[in-house]
Motif scaffolding. Structure first.
Motif, PDB file in Angstrom:
ATOM      1  N   GLN A  44     -59.984   9.178 -21.467  1.00 42.46           N
ATOM      2  CA  GLN A  44     -60.845  10.372 -21.263  1.00 42.46           C
ATOM      3  C   GLN A  44     -59.482  11.499 -21.501  1.00 42.46           C
ATOM      4  N   ARG A  45     -60.283  13.300 -22.120  1.00 42.39           N
ATOM      5  CA  ARG A  45     -58.780  14.289 -22.078  1.00 42.39           C
ATOM      6  C   ARG A  45     -58.717  14.431 -21.059  1.00 42.39           C
ATOM      7  N   GLU A  46     -57.598  14.962 -20.246  1.00 46.67           N
ATOM      8  CA  GLU A  46     -57.063  15.295 -19.113  1.00 46.67           C
ATOM      9  C   GLU A  46     -56.107  16.257 -18.589  1.00 46.67           C
ATOM     10  N   LEU A  47     -56.305  17.131 -17.907  1.00 47.01           N
ATOM     11  CA  LEU A  47     -55.321  18.638 -17.860  1.00 47.01           C
ATOM     12  C   LEU A  47     -54.143  18.011 -17.309  1.00 47.01           C
ATOM     13  N   VAL A  48     -52.969  18.450 -18.205  1.00 50.66           N
ATOM     14  CA  VAL A  48     -51.836  18.482 -17.612  1.00 50.66           C
ATOM     15  C   VAL A  48     -51.303  19.318 -17.154  1.00 50.66           C
ATOM     16  N   ALA A  49     -51.780  20.279 -17.453  1.00 50.37           N
ATOM     17  CA  ALA A  49     -51.062  22.206 -16.173  1.00 50.37           C
ATOM     18  C   ALA A  49     -52.203  23.169 -16.946  1.00 50.37           C
ATOM     19  N   ALA A  50     -52.133  24.095 -16.574  1.00 46.79           N
ATOM     20  CA  ALA A  50     -52.772  25.005 -16.615  1.00 46.79           C
ATOM     21  C   ALA A  50     -52.296  26.351 -15.815  1.00 46.79           C
ATOM     22  N   PHE A  51     -53.311  27.206 -16.589  1.00 46.46           N
ATOM     23  CA  PHE A  51     -53.185  29.423 -15.837  1.00 46.46           C
ATOM     24  C   PHE A  51     -54.269  28.954 -14.719  1.00 46.46           C
ATOM     25  N   THR A  52     -54.880  29.734 -14.214  1.00 46.67           N
ATOM     26  CA  THR A  52     -55.874  29.799 -13.396  1.00 46.67           C
ATOM     27  C   THR A  52     -55.770  31.162 -13.930  1.00 46.67           C
ATOM     28  N   ARG A  53     -56.786  32.154 -12.972  1.00 42.12           N
ATOM     29  CA  ARG A  53     -57.163  33.361 -13.726  1.00 42.12           C
ATOM     30  C   ARG A  53     -55.748  34.163 -12.844  1.00 42.12           C
ATOM     31  N   ASP A  54     -56.228  34.190 -11.643  1.00 42.33           N
ATOM     32  CA  ASP A  54     -54.818  34.788 -10.539  1.00 42.33           C
ATOM     33  C   ASP A  54     -53.545  34.715 -11.157  1.00 42.33           C
ATOM     34  N   GLY A  55     -53.528  33.796 -12.193  1.00 40.11           N
ATOM     35  CA  GLY A  55     -51.925  33.426 -12.438  1.00 40.11           C
ATOM     36  C   GLY A  55     -51.259  32.590 -12.287  1.00 40.11           C
ATOM     37  N   THR A  56     -52.259  32.064 -10.828  1.00 39.60           N
ATOM     38  CA  THR A  56     -51.134  30.388 -10.482  1.00 39.60           C
ATOM     39  C   THR A  56     -51.387  29.657 -10.957  1.00 39.60           C
ATOM     40  N   THR A  57     -50.657  27.908 -11.369  1.00 41.11           N
ATOM     41  CA  THR A  57     -50.352  27.072 -12.164  1.00 41.11           C
ATOM     42  C   THR A  57     -50.761  26.129 -11.120  1.00 41.11           C
ATOM     43  N   ASN A  58     -51.498  24.856 -12.407  1.00 41.20           N
ATOM     44  CA  ASN A  58     -51.986  23.238 -11.921  1.00 41.20           C
ATOM     45  C   ASN A  58     -51.361  22.727 -12.148  1.00 41.20           C
ATOM     46  N   TYR A  59     -50.868  21.353 -11.962  1.00 38.90           N
ATOM     47  CA  TYR A  59     -49.613  20.774 -12.745  1.00 38.90           C
ATOM     48  C   TYR A  59     -50.522  18.961 -12.246  1.00 38.90           C
ATOM     49  N   ALA A  60     -51.242  18.050 -13.743  1.00 43.56           N
ATOM     50  CA  ALA A  60     -51.146  17.120 -12.963  1.00 43.56           C
ATOM     51  C   ALA A  60     -49.691  16.523 -12.494  1.00 43.56           C
ATOM     52  N   ASP A  61     -50.254  15.416 -11.502  1.00 44.52           N
ATOM     53  CA  ASP A  61     -49.467  14.645 -10.453  1.00 44.52           C
ATOM     54  C   ASP A  61     -48.296  14.284 -11.304  1.00 44.52           C
ATOM     55  N   PHE A  62     -48.214  13.469 -12.478  1.00 46.76           N
ATOM     56  CA  PHE A  62     -47.673  12.859 -13.539  1.00 46.76           C
ATOM     57  C   PHE A  62     -47.219  13.834 -14.412  1.00 46.76           C
ATOM     58  N   VAL A  63     -46.900  14.964 -14.148  1.00 47.56           N
ATOM     59  CA  VAL A  63     -45.830  15.800 -15.050  1.00 47.56           C
ATOM     60  C   VAL A  63     -45.625  16.852 -14.744  1.00 47.56           C
ATOM     61  N   LYS A  64     -44.927  16.772 -12.736  1.00 48.35           N
ATOM     62  CA  LYS A  64     -44.679  17.325 -12.088  1.00 48.35           C
ATOM     63  C   LYS A  64     -43.593  17.237 -11.709  1.00 48.35           C
ATOM     64  N   GLY A  65     -42.399  18.524 -11.683  1.00 51.00           N
ATOM     65  CA  GLY A  65     -40.898  17.979 -11.794  1.00 51.00           C
ATOM     66  C   GLY A  65     -40.317  18.039 -13.262  1.00 51.00           C
ATOM     67  N   ARG A  66     -41.195  17.653 -14.293  1.00 51.16           N
ATOM     68  CA  ARG A  66     -40.788  17.224 -15.945  1.00 51.16           C
ATOM     69  C   ARG A  66     -41.302  18.714 -16.826  1.00 51.16           C
ATOM     70  N   PHE A  67     -43.324  18.855 -16.783  1.00 53.93           N
ATOM     71  CA  PHE A  67     -43.204  20.008 -18.086  1.00 53.93           C
ATOM     72  C   PHE A  67     -43.255  21.333 -16.720  1.00 53.93           C
ATOM     73  N   THR A  68     -43.267  22.483 -17.891  1.00 55.60           N
ATOM     74  CA  THR A  68     -43.897  23.855 -17.699  1.00 55.60           C
ATOM     75  C   THR A  68     -44.403  24.437 -18.251  1.00 55.60           C
TER      76      THR A  68
END
Length: 121
Positions: A44-68
């Motif tokens: 299935q399609r899954e989240l990698v990283a995203a900005f929320t409405r207030d500008g904060t960022t969410n990262y999937a655990d498997f990319v933290k520290g590697r993707f920006t």
């Protein structure tokens, strides 16, 4: 209609880097979320990283520290810098914007066409 045009995918060796870009063809009145998803074969399609409405960022655990994730709001563009790539990062990467184009309407999801990222071992 809004088009999200992605670029930057390709083939890279493990440990390498790629930068994905996604540009929206039209602007939004408001954006609830702006980010990247991946879909590996048979999964299935899954989240990698995203900005929320207030500008904060969410990262999937498997990319933290590697993707920006970053963005240029003036250009309606979002980027994904991917470092220390692993073979398990191989997937089609999709850009997503959830936003409002016309005042008074509910937010809609817009998707890019997908760009293939292949990481060789």
């Amino acid at each position: 209609q809004v088009q999200l045009v992605e670029s930057g995918g390709g083939l890279v060796q493990a440990g390498g880097s790629l930068r994905l870009s996604c540009a929206a063809s039209r602007s939004f009145r408001s954006i609830d979320a702006m980010g990247w998803y991946l879909q590996a074969p048979g999964k299935q399609r899954e989240l990698v990283a995203a900005f929320t409405r207030d500008g904060t960022t969410n990262y999937a655990d498997f990319v933290k520290g590697r993707f920006t994730i970053s963005r240029d709001t003036a250009k309606n563009t979002v980027y994904l810098q991917m470092n220390s790539l692993k073979p398990e990062d191989t997937a089609v990467y999709y850009c997503n914007i959830r936003g409002v184009r016309v005042l008074g309407l509910a937010p809609s999801d817009y998707w890019g066409q997908g760009t293939q990222v292949t990481v060789s071992s």
